[in-house]
Design a protein around this motif. Structure first.
Motif, PDB file in Angstrom:
ATOM      1  N   ILE A  39      -0.105  -1.357 -14.500  1.00 40.41           N
ATOM      2  CA  ILE A  39       0.216  -0.533 -13.335  1.00 40.41           C
ATOM      3  C   ILE A  39       0.738   0.800 -13.851  1.00 40.41           C
ATOM      4  N   VAL A  40       0.271   1.879 -13.277  1.00 36.26           N
ATOM      5  CA  VAL A  40       0.801   3.206 -13.595  1.00 36.26           C
ATOM      6  C   VAL A  40       1.705   3.613 -12.437  1.00 36.26           C
ATOM      7  N   ILE A  41       2.948   3.944 -12.754  1.00 36.99           N
ATOM      8  CA  ILE A  41       3.927   4.280 -11.731  1.00 36.99           C
ATOM      9  C   ILE A  41       4.553   5.627 -12.065  1.00 36.99           C
ATOM     10  N   GLY A  42       4.574   6.518 -11.088  1.00 40.41           N
ATOM     11  CA  GLY A  42       5.238   7.805 -11.266  1.00 40.41           C
ATOM     12  C   GLY A  42       6.589   7.782 -10.582  1.00 40.41           C
ATOM     13  N   VAL A  43       7.528   8.508 -11.117  1.00 39.56           N
ATOM     14  CA  VAL A  43       8.863   8.585 -10.526  1.00 39.56           C
ATOM     15  C   VAL A  43       9.295  10.041 -10.408  1.00 39.56           C
ATOM     16  N   ASN A  44      10.196  10.276  -9.461  1.00 44.17           N
ATOM     17  CA  ASN A  44      10.747  11.614  -9.257  1.00 44.17           C
ATOM     18  C   ASN A  44      12.148  11.769  -9.821  1.00 44.17           C
ATOM     19  N   SER A  45      12.768  10.644 -10.144  1.00 39.45           N
ATOM     20  CA  SER A  45      14.141  10.714 -10.640  1.00 39.45           C
ATOM     21  C   SER A  45      14.462   9.466 -11.454  1.00 39.45           C
ATOM     22  N   PHE A  46      15.543   9.549 -12.190  1.00 37.91           N
ATOM     23  CA  PHE A  46      16.000   8.394 -12.958  1.00 37.91           C
ATOM     24  C   PHE A  46      16.408   7.268 -12.015  1.00 37.91           C
ATOM     25  N   THR A  47      16.962   7.617 -10.864  1.00 34.44           N
ATOM     26  CA  THR A  47      17.350   6.613  -9.867  1.00 34.44           C
ATOM     27  C   THR A  47      16.132   5.826  -9.390  1.00 34.44           C
ATOM     28  N   GLU A  48      15.032   6.526  -9.117  1.00 38.25           N
ATOM     29  CA  GLU A  48      13.796   5.832  -8.728  1.00 38.25           C
ATOM     30  C   GLU A  48      13.316   4.910  -9.839  1.00 38.25           C
ATOM     31  N   TYR A  49      13.387   5.390 -11.074  1.00 46.09           N
ATOM     32  CA  TYR A  49      12.988   4.569 -12.219  1.00 46.09           C
ATOM     33  C   TYR A  49      13.791   3.277 -12.253  1.00 46.09           C
ATOM     34  N   LEU A  50      15.107   3.378 -12.092  1.00 45.07           N
ATOM     35  CA  LEU A  50      15.962   2.186 -12.115  1.00 45.07           C
ATOM     36  C   LEU A  50      15.627   1.240 -10.964  1.00 45.07           C
ATOM     37  N   GLU A  51      15.337   1.783  -9.783  1.00 44.57           N
ATOM     38  CA  GLU A  51      14.978   0.953  -8.631  1.00 44.57           C
ATOM     39  C   GLU A  51      13.678   0.195  -8.906  1.00 44.57           C
ATOM     40  N   ILE A  52      12.705   0.877  -9.458  1.00 44.58           N
ATOM     41  CA  ILE A  52      11.429   0.238  -9.768  1.00 44.58           C
ATOM     42  C   ILE A  52      11.623  -0.820 -10.848  1.00 44.58           C
ATOM     43  N   LYS A  53      12.358  -0.488 -11.883  1.00 44.83           N
ATOM     44  CA  LYS A  53      12.621  -1.442 -12.970  1.00 44.83           C
ATOM     45  C   LYS A  53      13.276  -2.707 -12.422  1.00 44.83           C
ATOM     46  N   GLU A  54      14.257  -2.548 -11.558  1.00 46.47           N
ATOM     47  CA  GLU A  54      14.947  -3.699 -10.955  1.00 46.47           C
ATOM     48  C   GLU A  54      13.973  -4.564 -10.139  1.00 46.47           C
ATOM     49  N   ASN A  55      13.080  -3.920  -9.404  1.00 51.64           N
ATOM     50  CA  ASN A  55      12.145  -4.654  -8.562  1.00 51.64           C
ATOM     51  C   ASN A  55      11.031  -5.328  -9.353  1.00 51.64           C
ATOM     52  N   LEU A  56      10.851  -4.956 -10.599  1.00 50.34           N
ATOM     53  CA  LEU A  56       9.841  -5.603 -11.444  1.00 50.34           C
ATOM     54  C   LEU A  56      10.371  -6.850 -12.139  1.00 50.34           C
ATOM     55  N   LEU A  57      11.682  -7.047 -12.139  1.00 44.22           N
ATOM     56  CA  LEU A  57      12.272  -8.158 -12.887  1.00 44.22           C
ATOM     57  C   LEU A  57      11.892  -9.535 -12.344  1.00 44.22           C
ATOM     58  N   ASN A  58      12.048  -9.771 -11.078  1.00 40.53           N
ATOM     59  CA  ASN A  58      11.804 -11.089 -10.491  1.00 40.53           C
ATOM     60  C   ASN A  58      10.519 -11.069  -9.692  1.00 40.53           C
ATOM     61  N   HIS A  59       9.480 -11.591 -10.285  1.00 41.67           N
ATOM     62  CA  HIS A  59       8.157 -11.589  -9.658  1.00 41.67           C
ATOM     63  C   HIS A  59       8.114 -12.586  -8.495  1.00 41.67           C
ATOM     64  N   ILE A  60       7.550 -12.170  -7.343  1.00 44.11           N
ATOM     65  CA  ILE A  60       7.326 -13.078  -6.223  1.00 44.11           C
ATOM     66  C   ILE A  60       5.838 -13.351  -6.112  1.00 44.11           C
ATOM     67  N   GLU A  61       5.493 -14.499  -5.575  1.00 44.94           N
ATOM     68  CA  GLU A  61       4.089 -14.873  -5.404  1.00 44.94           C
ATOM     69  C   GLU A  61       3.573 -14.262  -4.111  1.00 44.94           C
ATOM     70  N   ILE A  62       2.723 -13.274  -4.227  1.00 45.19           N
ATOM     71  CA  ILE A  62       2.214 -12.533  -3.074  1.00 45.19           C
ATOM     72  C   ILE A  62       1.260 -13.373  -2.234  1.00 45.19           C
ATOM     73  N   SER A  63       0.582 -14.333  -2.833  1.00 52.97           N
ATOM     74  CA  SER A  63      -0.433 -15.098  -2.102  1.00 52.97           C
ATOM     75  C   SER A  63       0.133 -15.831  -0.892  1.00 52.97           C
ATOM     76  N   LYS A  64       1.442 -16.051  -0.854  1.00 50.21           N
ATOM     77  CA  LYS A  64       2.016 -16.738   0.303  1.00 50.21           C
ATOM     78  C   LYS A  64       2.214 -15.804   1.501  1.00 50.21           C
ATOM     79  N   PHE A  65       1.973 -14.513   1.300  1.00 50.03           N
ATOM     80  CA  PHE A  65       2.120 -13.550   2.366  1.00 50.03           C
ATOM     81  C   PHE A  65       0.771 -13.185   2.974  1.00 50.03           C
ATOM     82  N   SER A  66       0.808 -12.424   4.045  1.00 47.74           N
ATOM     83  CA  SER A  66      -0.392 -12.011   4.774  1.00 47.74           C
ATOM     84  C   SER A  66      -1.381 -11.260   3.895  1.00 47.74           C
ATOM     85  N   ASN A  67      -2.652 -11.457   4.150  1.00 45.57           N
ATOM     86  CA  ASN A  67      -3.716 -10.761   3.423  1.00 45.57           C
ATOM     87  C   ASN A  67      -4.219  -9.549   4.192  1.00 45.57           C
TER      88      ASN A  67
END
Length: 82
Positions: A39-67
């Motif tokens: 995945i290529v991800i662009g950020v505008n600030s260090f705060t955004e980078y930290l938010e994205i990094k935090e959200n990448l830590l615990n993977h959820i299974e997307i298949s259980k959600f709507s398609n």
């Protein structure tokens, strides 16, 4: 984007009902694409980078959600003009 307003509302409701942020769902959706090697991800600030990094830590299974998906016309930002 008025024709797909209901799809975006459904997405927000799905996030709220499952205690997830839209960012988390979108990132894990990208991670669930089997043919993608990364995945290529662009950020505008260090705060955004930290938010994205935090959200990448615990993977959820997307298949259980709507398609539900957007019509390709509406998923292309070049078409987002008034």
């Amino acid at each position: 984007l008025k024709p797909v307003k209901d799809t975006f509302n459904d997405f927000r409701n799905l996030c709220r009902e499952n205690g997830l942020t839209p960012l988390k769902v979108c990132l894990d959706y990208c991670r669930s694409i089997s043919w993608a090697s990364g995945i290529v991800i662009g950020v505008n600030s260090f705060t955004e980078y930290l938010e994205i990094k935090e959200n990448l830590l615990n993977h959820i299974e997307i298949s259980k959600f709507s398609n539900k998906t957007l019509d390709p016309f509406y998923s292309d930002p070049r078409n987002w003009v008034d």
